[in-house]
Write a protein that holds these residues in place. Structure first.
Motif, mmCIF file in Angstrom:
data_model
loop_
_atom_site.group_PDB
_atom_site.id
_atom_site.type_symbol
_atom_site.label_atom_id
_atom_site.label_comp_id
_atom_site.label_asym_id
_atom_site.label_seq_id
_atom_site.Cartn_x
_atom_site.Cartn_y
_atom_site.Cartn_z
ATOM 1 N N SER A 213 1.765 7.014 -6.516
ATOM 2 C CA SER A 213 0.553 7.688 -6.980
ATOM 3 C C SER A 213 0.676 9.209 -7.016
ATOM 4 O O SER A 213 0.005 9.863 -7.800
ATOM 5 C CB SER A 213 -0.637 7.307 -6.092
ATOM 6 O OG SER A 213 -0.557 7.959 -4.832
ATOM 7 N N ARG B 41 2.409 3.382 8.166
ATOM 8 C CA ARG B 41 3.468 4.201 7.570
ATOM 9 C C ARG B 41 4.561 4.457 8.619
ATOM 10 O O ARG B 41 5.747 4.318 8.348
ATOM 11 C CB ARG B 41 2.891 5.515 7.059
ATOM 12 C CG ARG B 41 3.921 6.396 6.418
ATOM 13 C CD ARG B 41 3.258 7.621 5.800
ATOM 14 N NE ARG B 41 4.279 8.470 5.263
ATOM 15 C CZ ARG B 41 4.522 9.696 5.686
ATOM 16 N NH1 ARG B 41 3.765 10.228 6.623
ATOM 17 N NH2 ARG B 41 5.487 10.409 5.163
ATOM 18 N N PHE C 84 -5.416 9.069 -1.239
ATOM 19 C CA PHE C 84 -5.095 7.667 -1.500
ATOM 20 C C PHE C 84 -5.995 6.745 -0.683
ATOM 21 O O PHE C 84 -6.541 5.776 -1.197
ATOM 22 C CB PHE C 84 -3.621 7.384 -1.195
ATOM 23 C CG PHE C 84 -3.221 5.960 -1.450
ATOM 24 C CD1 PHE C 84 -2.843 5.547 -2.718
ATOM 25 C CD2 PHE C 84 -3.228 5.020 -0.429
ATOM 26 C CE1 PHE C 84 -2.488 4.229 -2.973
ATOM 27 C CE2 PHE C 84 -2.875 3.701 -0.659
ATOM 28 C CZ PHE C 84 -2.499 3.305 -1.942
ATOM 29 N N CYS C 85 -6.147 7.064 0.597
ATOM 30 C CA CYS C 85 -6.968 6.230 1.471
ATOM 31 C C CYS C 85 -8.428 6.217 1.020
ATOM 32 O O CYS C 85 -9.084 5.168 1.055
ATOM 33 C CB CYS C 85 -6.854 6.708 2.916
ATOM 34 S SG CYS C 85 -5.235 6.369 3.643
ATOM 35 N N HIS D 274 0.833 -1.203 0.000
ATOM 36 C CA HIS D 274 0.000 0.000 0.000
ATOM 37 C C HIS D 274 0.871 1.259 0.000
ATOM 38 O O HIS D 274 0.602 2.209 -0.740
ATOM 39 C CB HIS D 274 -0.922 0.051 1.222
ATOM 40 C CG HIS D 274 -2.092 -0.866 1.167
ATOM 41 N ND1 HIS D 274 -2.995 -0.885 0.131
ATOM 42 C CD2 HIS D 274 -2.524 -1.798 2.053
ATOM 43 C CE1 HIS D 274 -3.938 -1.779 0.371
ATOM 44 N NE2 HIS D 274 -3.673 -2.358 1.538
ATOM 45 N N GLN E 236 -2.095 11.460 1.437
ATOM 46 C CA GLN E 236 -2.486 10.270 2.191
ATOM 47 C C GLN E 236 -4.005 10.123 2.224
ATOM 48 O O GLN E 236 -4.538 9.024 2.021
ATOM 49 C CB GLN E 236 -1.954 10.347 3.621
ATOM 50 C CG GLN E 236 -0.451 10.234 3.723
ATOM 51 C CD GLN E 236 0.017 10.339 5.161
ATOM 52 O OE1 GLN E 236 -0.666 9.923 6.083
ATOM 53 N NE2 GLN E 236 1.205 10.887 5.348
ATOM 54 N N TRP F 290 1.096 4.186 -2.769
ATOM 55 C CA TRP F 290 0.840 5.581 -2.397
ATOM 56 C C TRP F 290 1.972 6.477 -2.883
ATOM 57 O O TRP F 290 1.725 7.521 -3.475
ATOM 58 C CB TRP F 290 0.650 5.688 -0.886
ATOM 59 C CG TRP F 290 0.704 7.108 -0.392
ATOM 60 C CD1 TRP F 290 -0.193 8.102 -0.664
ATOM 61 C CD2 TRP F 290 1.711 7.683 0.435
ATOM 62 N NE1 TRP F 290 0.197 9.257 -0.042
ATOM 63 C CE2 TRP F 290 1.362 9.032 0.628
ATOM 64 C CE3 TRP F 290 2.870 7.187 1.033
ATOM 65 C CZ2 TRP F 290 2.132 9.899 1.405
ATOM 66 C CZ3 TRP F 290 3.623 8.041 1.792
ATOM 67 C CH2 TRP F 290 3.269 9.385 1.978
#
Length: 75
Positions: A17, A39, A24-25, A10, A21, A14
């Motif tokens: 991307s 993280r 993305f979540c 993940h 955060q 991220w």
């Protein structure tokens, strides 16, 4: 695949991307607090305490080498 490996995947996605955060979540239906926990848990640790015992004026703050801190009036 272990839970740590899943979260590392993940985190890699991220980073690639370019999203925040939160964005993305939201896109991946992940709770932000869980994302932040993993993280922090999987991030490299600093060596701040390792060097303090031998020389209190040196610290490896970002894991990239030793940083020398000069103090006025101290030799």
């Amino acid at each position: 695949m272990t839970k740590s490996e899943q979260w590392q995947q993940h985190l890699n996605l991220w980073h690639a991307s370019g999203l925040s955060q939160v964005a993305f979540c939201q896109q991946h239906n992940i709770a932000v607090h869980n994302f932040q926990y993993w993280r922090k848990r999987l991030s490299p640790k600093t060596n701040l305490t390792k060097n303090q015992g031998s020389d209190p004026y040196h610290a490896d703050v970002f894991g990239s080498g030793t940083t020398t801190i000069g103090l006025a009036g101290v030799d």
